[in-house]
Design an enzyme around this catalytic site. Structure first.
Site, PDB file in Angstrom:
ATOM      1  CE  LYS A 128      -1.211  -2.995   2.622  1.00  0.00           C
ATOM      2  NZ  LYS A 128      -1.702  -3.995   3.974  1.00  0.00           N
ATOM      3  CD  GLU A 152      -8.537  -4.679  -7.792  1.00  0.00           C
ATOM      4  OE1 GLU A 152      -8.874  -4.383  -8.956  1.00  0.00           O
ATOM      5  OE2 GLU A 152      -9.019  -4.227  -6.639  1.00  0.00           O
ATOM      6  N   GLY A 209      -2.036 -15.109   8.973  1.00  0.00           N
ATOM      7  CA  GLY A 209      -1.632 -14.355   7.705  1.00  0.00           C
ATOM      8  C   GLY A 209      -2.203 -12.973   7.133  1.00  0.00           C
ATOM      9  CE  LYS A 227      -5.562  -2.452   3.059  1.00  0.00           C
ATOM     10  NZ  LYS A 227      -5.942  -3.542   4.333  1.00  0.00           N
TER      11      LYS A 227
HETATM   12  N1  LIG Z   1      -1.145 -10.778   4.092  1.00  0.00           N
HETATM   13  C1  LIG Z   1      -2.180 -10.062   3.631  1.00  0.00           C
HETATM   14  O1  LIG Z   1      -3.381 -10.368   3.662  1.00  0.00           O
HETATM   15  C2  LIG Z   1      -1.990  -8.800   2.687  1.00  0.00           C
HETATM   16  C3  LIG Z   1      -0.912  -8.108   2.488  1.00  0.00           C
HETATM   17  N2  LIG Z   1      -0.977  -7.059   1.826  1.00  0.00           N
HETATM   18  C4  LIG Z   1       0.453  -6.298   1.542  1.00  0.00           C
HETATM   19  O2  LIG Z   1       1.376  -7.219   0.811  1.00  0.00           O
HETATM   20  C5  LIG Z   1       2.834  -7.191   1.414  1.00  0.00           C
HETATM   21  C6  LIG Z   1       3.383  -8.560   1.662  1.00  0.00           C
HETATM   22  O3  LIG Z   1       2.480  -9.043   2.873  1.00  0.00           O
HETATM   23  P1  LIG Z   1       2.832 -10.642   3.288  1.00  0.00           P
HETATM   24  O4  LIG Z   1       3.417 -11.517   2.381  1.00  0.00           O
HETATM   25  O5  LIG Z   1       1.788 -10.859   4.088  1.00  0.00           O
HETATM   26  O6  LIG Z   1       4.010  -9.822   4.319  1.00  0.00           O
HETATM   27  P2  LIG Z   1       5.203 -10.936   5.112  1.00  0.00           P
HETATM   28  O7  LIG Z   1       5.590  -9.893   6.246  1.00  0.00           O
HETATM   29  O8  LIG Z   1       4.786 -12.168   5.171  1.00  0.00           O
HETATM   30  O9  LIG Z   1       6.243 -10.848   3.974  1.00  0.00           O
HETATM   31  C7  LIG Z   1       7.105  -9.819   3.595  1.00  0.00           C
HETATM   32  C8  LIG Z   1       8.429 -10.324   3.153  1.00  0.00           C
HETATM   33  O10 LIG Z   1       9.094  -9.156   2.546  1.00  0.00           O
HETATM   34  C9  LIG Z   1      10.480  -9.398   3.054  1.00  0.00           C
HETATM   35  N3  LIG Z   1      11.245  -8.155   2.909  1.00  0.00           N
HETATM   36  C10 LIG Z   1      11.171  -7.020   3.913  1.00  0.00           C
HETATM   37  N4  LIG Z   1      11.867  -5.993   3.538  1.00  0.00           N
HETATM   38  C11 LIG Z   1      12.635  -6.665   2.429  1.00  0.00           C
HETATM   39  C12 LIG Z   1      13.579  -5.814   1.497  1.00  0.00           C
HETATM   40  N5  LIG Z   1      13.873  -4.599   1.716  1.00  0.00           N
HETATM   41  N6  LIG Z   1      13.956  -6.703   0.605  1.00  0.00           N
HETATM   42  C13 LIG Z   1      13.510  -7.840   0.280  1.00  0.00           C
HETATM   43  N7  LIG Z   1      12.682  -8.533   1.172  1.00  0.00           N
HETATM   44  C14 LIG Z   1      11.951  -7.777   2.288  1.00  0.00           C
HETATM   45  C15 LIG Z   1      10.572  -9.820   4.455  1.00  0.00           C
HETATM   46  O11 LIG Z   1      11.772 -10.547   4.738  1.00  0.00           O
HETATM   47  C16 LIG Z   1       9.248 -11.010   4.166  1.00  0.00           C
HETATM   48  O12 LIG Z   1       9.582 -12.207   3.949  1.00  0.00           O
HETATM   49  C17 LIG Z   1       2.915  -6.200   2.478  1.00  0.00           C
HETATM   50  O13 LIG Z   1       3.074  -4.907   1.971  1.00  0.00           O
HETATM   51  C18 LIG Z   1       1.296  -6.245   2.841  1.00  0.00           C
HETATM   52  O14 LIG Z   1       0.773  -4.905   3.518  1.00  0.00           O
HETATM   53  C19 LIG Z   1      -1.796  -6.688   1.089  1.00  0.00           C
HETATM   54  C20 LIG Z   1      -3.188  -7.095   1.111  1.00  0.00           C
HETATM   55  C21 LIG Z   1      -3.356  -8.109   1.982  1.00  0.00           C
HETATM   56  N1  LIG Z   2      -3.086  -6.415   7.301  1.00  0.00           N
HETATM   57  C1  LIG Z   2      -3.854  -6.153   6.285  1.00  0.00           C
HETATM   58  C2  LIG Z   2      -3.632  -6.897   5.167  1.00  0.00           C
HETATM   59  C3  LIG Z   2      -4.356  -6.377   3.777  1.00  0.00           C
HETATM   60  O1  LIG Z   2      -3.943  -5.507   3.581  1.00  0.00           O
HETATM   61  C4  LIG Z   2      -5.163  -6.413   6.663  1.00  0.00           C
HETATM   62  O2  LIG Z   2      -5.465  -6.720   7.913  1.00  0.00           O
HETATM   63  O3  LIG Z   2      -6.287  -5.882   6.279  1.00  0.00           O
END
Ligand SMILES: NC(=O)C1=CN([C@@H]2O[C@H](COP(=O)(O)OP(=O)(O)OC[C@H]3O[C@@H](n4cnc5c(N)ncnc54)[C@H](O)[C@@H]3O)[C@@H](O)[C@H]2O)C=CC1
Ligand SMILES: N[C@@H](CC=O)C(=O)O
Length: 362
Positions: A128, A152, A209, A227
């Site tokens: 985001k 999206e 997650g 958002k």
């Molecule tokens: N999990 C969810 O339900 C949702 C997540 N998002 C967004 O999607 C993105 C990913 O979410 P998740 O996979 O759940 O997060 P997560 O915390 O599981 O994974 C993020 C990954 O990015 C890596 N990382 C952090 N800094 C880094 C860098 N400088 N270079 C390379 N890797 C780096 C971390 O080591 C970690 O493995 C976040 O920005 C989150 O806000 C958006 C919508 C829903």
């Molecule tokens: N942490 C966020 C993940 C999606 O953007 C949420 O709980 O909605």
């Protein structure tokens, strides 16, 4: 058949789920969509970087425990993420950015997206930060380079709220939105209602997650603030900055208040709203509200999110669906890749066209 080569930046819950989807369902998807997907690079702060321009074998990576994965020692692997080099130099068609969301300045994701677009690569992201804080500039950069910037999953996870508004609401004037856009806080409020402690509810949301790397962003409304900015900027034509959006989270609401409200037929929700005024200005805010049972957002439970669009011709139209979850959000990335394909398949330089020509099928 054409193919898109992907560079995955960040290999946490969401990008792993995308890799799983490609690994397990790639053939079915290729048959249905008319193009294949191949991962040629992965970078992650903890695991390092891995590059194989012939396509990475995802199976052993997905078999490893996430916390134990290291690319050091693998052919094409390094303990260093080497993000800038991978994004700029590895010949990928699409850079998939899914590192953590930084609500303050969007970094390092903002740089990741900029490097990719500057290098003439399409970008899809669920992050985001870059979209809310620099969406206009990034879209301009993408247009200058003739590539797509798709996001999206930055609002409502895999539920296609932005494309629904863009493609299905033609001719309608949208005057405002009222929404539940954080799965974690909505899940937690529901757990408090049934007597679960706040700390236990946060731990559950992390395990499932839904939560941000730092769940303060969920609880204190930073996530919804971003958002609301994205939604208002995309749907109401606003150009909001963070300081324009009042923010209050759910941390001051006690479990007693949540249960007391429920006994009176009210449900506490963290509501993000934006209203467009006649002079074109847009007000936006994030705050908890105790909603009556007949409110369109009152029945939205758990990680489900919803946006109520206020329109001139249809009155209120409410769209709801998953707002968080690894697989659900990976689907948003797939939908972005499909959008890129639909937009660029006829481009002279489109990867699909290029691969078809290389293989002499056209
Ligand atoms: N999990 C969810 O339900 C949702 C997540 N998002 C967004 O999607 C993105 C990913 O979410 P998740 O996979 O759940 O997060 P997560 O915390 O599981 O994974 C993020 C990954 O990015 C890596 N990382 C952090 N800094 C880094 C860098 N400088 N270079 C390379 N890797 C780096 C971390 O080591 C970690 O493995 C976040 O920005 C989150 O806000 C958006 C919508 C829903
Ligand atoms: N942490 C966020 C993940 C999606 O953007 C949420 O709980 O909605």
């Amino acid at each position: 058949m054409g193919r898109y080569d992907l560079a995955l930046i960040g290999f946490g819950g969401v990008n792993r789920a995308l890799a799983e989807l490609i690994s397990q369902s790639g053939d079915r998807l290729a048959g249905e969509l008319g193009f294949a997907l191949r991962v040629v690079a992965i970078t992650d702060l903890r695991a390092g970087s891995l590059v194989d321009t012939d396509g990475i074998d995802l199976t052993p990576l997905l078999a490893a425990e996430p916390g134990e994965l290291s690319f050091a020692g693998l052919a094409g692997g390094s303990a260093d993420p080497r993000n800038e080099w991978v994004i700029r130099e590895v010949p990928a068609d699409i850079v998939v950015e899914a590192t953590f969301t930084n609500p303050s300045d969007g970094e390092p994701a903002l740089s990741h997206v900029r490097w990719a677009l500057e290098s003439g690569k399409h970008v899809c992201t669920t992050n985001k930060g870059p979209v809310a804080l620099a969406g206009r500039a990034l879209k301009r950069l993408a247009a200058e380079r003739g590539v797509s910037f798709e996001f999206e999953g930055s609002v409502l996870s895999g539920t296609p709220i932005l494309r629904t508004a863009e493609r299905m609401f033609g001719g309608l004037e949208i005057t405002g939105v009222q929404s539940i856009m954080n799965g974690t806080s909505n899940y937690i409020l529901g757990r408090l209602e049934v007597g679960i402690e706040l700390s236990a509810a946060i731990a559950e949301a992390q395990e499932l997650g839904y939560a941000e790397a730092d769940p303060t962003a969920d609880i204190e409304g930073h996530d919804v603030q971003l958002k609301v900015m994205i939604l208002a900027n995309e749907v109401l034509g606003a150009d909001l900055r963070r300081e324009d959006v009042f923010r209050e989270g759910i941390s001051a609401i006690t479990p007693h208040e949540v249960r007391d409200a429920a006994s009176k037929g009210l449900r506490w929700k963290l509501v993000g709203s934006a209203t467009r005024h006649e002079d074109g200005s847009v007000d936006a805010r994030v705050a908890p509200l105790a909603l009556p049972a007949d409110h369109p957002l009152a029945g939205i439970s758990g990680p489900v999110n919803a946006v109520a669009f206020h329109t001139d011709l249809l009155g209120t139209v409410t769209v709801c669906g998953p707002g968080a979850g690894r697989v659900e959000t990976a689907y948003a990335l797939l939908s972005d890749i499909i959008a890129i394909h639909q937009r660029h398949a006829d481009d002279e330089t489109a990867p699909v066209r290029r691969v078809l020509q290389e293989t002499h099928r056209v």
